[in-house]
Structures are given as C-alpha cells and as structure tokens.
Design a protein around this motif. Structure first.
Motif, short mmCIF file in Angstrom:
data_model
loop_
_atom_site.label_atom_id
_atom_site.label_comp_id
_atom_site.label_asym_id
_atom_site.label_seq_id
_atom_site.Cartn_x
_atom_site.Cartn_y
_atom_site.Cartn_z
N LYS A 138 63.61 48.79 22.04
CA LYS A 138 64.42 48.35 23.17
C LYS A 138 63.84 48.91 24.46
CE LYS A 138 67.80 46.58 20.58
NZ LYS A 138 68.11 45.13 20.55
N LYS A 175 64.65 50.91 27.29
CA LYS A 175 65.68 51.84 27.73
C LYS A 175 65.73 51.87 29.25
CE LYS A 175 67.30 56.62 27.36
NZ LYS A 175 67.08 57.96 26.77
N LYS A 176 66.93 51.79 29.78
CA LYS A 176 67.10 51.73 31.23
C LYS A 176 67.29 53.13 31.81
CE LYS A 176 70.86 49.91 32.98
NZ LYS A 176 71.84 48.88 33.35
N TYR A 177 66.45 53.45 32.77
CA TYR A 177 66.58 54.66 33.57
C TYR A 177 66.96 54.24 34.99
CZ TYR A 177 64.17 57.05 29.74
OH TYR A 177 63.82 57.56 28.51
N ARG A 229 62.70 50.62 33.41
CA ARG A 229 62.97 50.51 31.98
C ARG A 229 61.71 50.88 31.21
NH1 ARG A 229 65.45 46.32 34.53
NH2 ARG A 229 67.64 45.92 34.11
N GLU A 277 61.12 51.83 24.08
CA GLU A 277 61.27 52.99 23.20
C GLU A 277 61.87 52.55 21.87
OE1 GLU A 277 63.46 56.08 25.21
OE2 GLU A 277 62.26 55.88 27.04
N PHE A 319 64.44 52.82 18.88
CA PHE A 319 65.81 53.28 18.65
C PHE A 319 66.19 53.20 17.17
CE2 PHE A 319 65.72 52.50 23.11
CZ PHE A 319 66.66 53.37 23.66
#
Length: 418
Positions: free
Chosen positions: A36, A38-40, A44, A47, A49
């Motif tokens: 996925k 990953k949103k920071y 994004r 990564e 999961f």
C-alpha cells in the motif's frame, strides 16, 4: 513476512533512490494487497502491510516506471514508430532530425475550446479534456473515466475518482496540482464492472501505465483502457503546499474548508475556497501564490523531464509559449488583430493546446469534433514545432537538467529511458 525479490528491487531502485512518483501502479498490481502507499503529511510511500505471496512475484517492480522506462517500445506499440532519443546521461549527441527529441511523437496539434458553456465555465483553460470525456461517454466510446478529484473527507487532498456521468466528470474538472496514486482508480473502475475506460493522468504516471500495457501479465488490468489523456506538466506540489496556501495565503483554517478549486474562472484562474458556512473566497494566486508553492515541489519532480506527456494518446494544456496565443501576449493585441485571427478573443477567456500522439487519440478527437462538442483550430507543422520546442526548452530541462546532471556526477541513479 514473505518479502521476495519484487518488493526488494522496488525498494532499492525506485523508492530509496527518491524516484518514486506515487502513481499507485505497485499497489494496483499487488496480487494479495500486501503493498500500500502509506500516507505521510508530505508524501505517500509504497510499503508492505502484509505478507507477500510465497512464489517469486515481481509484479510491483515490473509495473513501476520510476527507474526504467521502455520508451522506444512504448512509442512503437502505441504510436506506430519511434524517434531518436537523447536520453539523460545516455546519448546527448544524437542529432535532432524533426525536433521530435523535444516534442515527442506528434500526429496532429490544435488549439481550441469546449462549445458547451457549462463545461467551458468549469474548465481551467478551454475545457477540451472534459469535453472529450463527456462526448465519449455520451457516444458509447467509454463507460467511465478515471479522473483526478478531491477527497470528500479531506477536501484539499487530491485523489483518483471514477466518473460515469457528465456531472461526475464536471465535478472533477480542473487542475489538482498534487501527486496522488491516480492508477489506483483503475481498480475501483474494474470492481464496478467498467470495461471501456479513459484515464487522465500526469506524464510520469502515464509511463507506468504504458509499461504495464506492454506486459501480458497485466492484461486483466489494462485491457479496459481505451484512452489516455495527459497534461503539460511543469511540476506538482505536495499536499502540505496546498495546506500552506489555504492557511497562510488565504488565512482560512483547514477545518473550515468545504471545497477548493485551483484556477477557477476568470482565466488564467483564481484559487477558490468554499467554506463550510457557505462563504466563497477567491484570490488571484497565479503570481505570488503559485510561485510560493515551488518550495513544496516533491523530490521526484526535480528529476523529471516529462514536460509534454510523451506517452499519452492526447496531451492538453495551456497555450504558454504558443507563438500567437501565449497568455502574456494576449492583452497587446488590437481589434484589428482579433479580426485577423479569431482565436485571440477566445484565448483571452481560455484556450486549450491539444497534442495528439496516437491513432486512438485522433479517433476520440474526431468523435468530439463530429459531435460539435469542441471547436478546434489546427496548428501548422511550423507553429507546432515552435510551440512544443519552446515548452520543452523553457521548462524542465532548464530547471531540472542541472539537478539530473548533478546526480549523474555523484553516481546517483536517474530515470533511465531505453
């Protein structure tokens, strides 16, 4: 956790190098949803999961165009021929034969606008992209489109949206200026049973989509794609740039925002914010506001030379650097000039530049013209060349070329075309 070669290669060559442009291809093709983005707050990142599949799966790496772009094969397959390529760091001495090293493969070029007042009113410039999609939808050429919109829960965050009606396409009209995983929208379209899809995307994202379209392993995903529309792209800016524009330029708290629109009418566009109490606040930001966003340019944009969407079927954009219709020239024209060239008056209200690269793209353009959905003015070969070469020369090579060259000197990876 099963972490086989595919993700390891993706991480090593595409993610850690800073070349990832958040297109969403890796998440789209992951067979069991283990990967996925990953949103920071600032970007994004792909990564894991969950466990990767046990067999030797390399789908995420195979789909990604962040590090490796088979441009020669893309052009031969989708445009019928290729061209000499002065690839960054590879062959800068290749002679220019038809200026296509700068312009890409060009089948035809136009300037024009939507004939529908509602579409034109929602557009950034001429509304050609929305008109093509709506015309194609109404005439059965497509049954939906993956377009860029804003998230309903975070109204200043761009996201992929699936549109199956005129109203949904119009709701997503206009520029979003944010990196986001646009290709993930294809999964939603497939899950909804759509079989003939158009997609709008940035030039870099289109490279990943075309790379997938070359490979049989992705046919179950890409066989539904009927049209790819790209845009002339100088850069896009991280979401926190939009947040800064709202809070510091417009002085509006983020929790008060109902919706936003970049480049709302009048042309060339205002930044518009609708607040939850029903207030509309609009400010001309194409000067200081948009310039201030340059400091929020993502890392990956600084290594990119994809200015005019070399892999799209159709490319749309403003007429900046056009020999006649450049916005900086429009106010200098007289009434006599406008009588001599009817395009000038329309361009003052907003006109779209349109580059057609493929036979497929030409089919959709011709269908929109036949349906009286658009008014197009064909460009001559000379004006096309002058316009697109100027867009190239004054764009990414000028600002990004030194960054790319610095990476090469320091033995850091850049995007490789072959």
């Amino acid at each position: 956790m099963f972490e086989q070669e595919g993700y390891k290669k993706l991480e090593k060559e595409c993610i850690r190098t800073g070349l990832c442009f958040e297109c969403g291809a890796c998440e789209l093709v992951c067979p069991n949803g283990a990967l996925k983005l990953k949103k920071y707050p600032w970007f994004r990142n792909p990564e894991l999961f969950a466990d990767c599949v046990k067999n030797n799966c390399t789908r995420c790496y195979d789909a990604c165009a962040a590090a490796h772009v088979p441009l020669t094969e893309i052009e031969k397959r989708f445009f019928g021929r290729t061209r000499p390529h002065p690839f960054p760091g590879k062959s800068p001495d290749i002679p220019c034969e038809r200026h296509e090293d700068k312009t890409g493969i060009v089948r035809s070029c136009y300037t024009g606008y939507s004939t529908d007042p509602e579409i034109y009113g929602q557009a950034v410039s001429g509304g050609i992209s929305s008109s093509i999609l709506i015309s194609a939808l109404e005439n059965g050429l497509i049954d939906g489109a993956v377009v860029a919109g804003f998230d309903s829960e975070i109204p200043y965050e761009a996201k992929a949206c699936v549109a199956t009606t005129r109203e949904e396409i119009l709701r997503c009209a206009g520029s979003k200026y944010q990196p986001h995983p646009q290709l993930i929208g294809i999964r939603e379209a497939l899950d909804r049973g759509l079989k003939n899809i158009a997609i709008t995307a940035t030039p870099c994202t289109i490279l990943s989509l075309r790379k997938m379209m070359l490979q049989d392993e992705f046919k179950e995903i890409t066989s539904c794609i009927r049209l790819i529309i790209g845009n002339i792209c100088g850069a896009h800016w991280s979401r926190h740039g939009t947040e800064d524009l709202i809070t510091n330029w417009m002085n509006i708290p983020l929790d008060k925002v109902e919706s936003i629109k970049y480049r709302a009418r009048p042309f060339p566009g205002d930044f518009q914010v609708h607040t939850k109490d029903g207030t509309k606040i609009q400010s001309f930001v194409n000067g200081g506001g948009l310039v201030s966003l340059a400091k929020f340019t993502p890392e990956e944009c600084r290594y990119c030379l994809e200015k005019v969407a070399s892999a799209a079927d159709i490319v749309v954009g403003d007429t900046w650097h056009h020999p006649v219709l450049c916005p900086s020239k429009l106010e200098s024209y007289t009434e006599e000039d406008m009588k001599r060239d009817e395009r000038i008056a329309h361009a003052r209200q907003g006109m779209t530049a349109v580059v057609v690269r493929s036979e497929v793209g030409q089919k959709f353009i011709d269908a929109a013209v036949a349906a009286n959905a658009v008014k197009l003015y064909p460009e001559t070969e000379e004006s096309t060349q002058e316009f697109l070469c100027a867009v190239h020369d004054l764009g990414k090579p000028k600002c990004n070329g030194p960054v790319i060259n610095a990476r090469l000197v320091r033995k850091q990876p850049v995007r490789e075309y072959f």
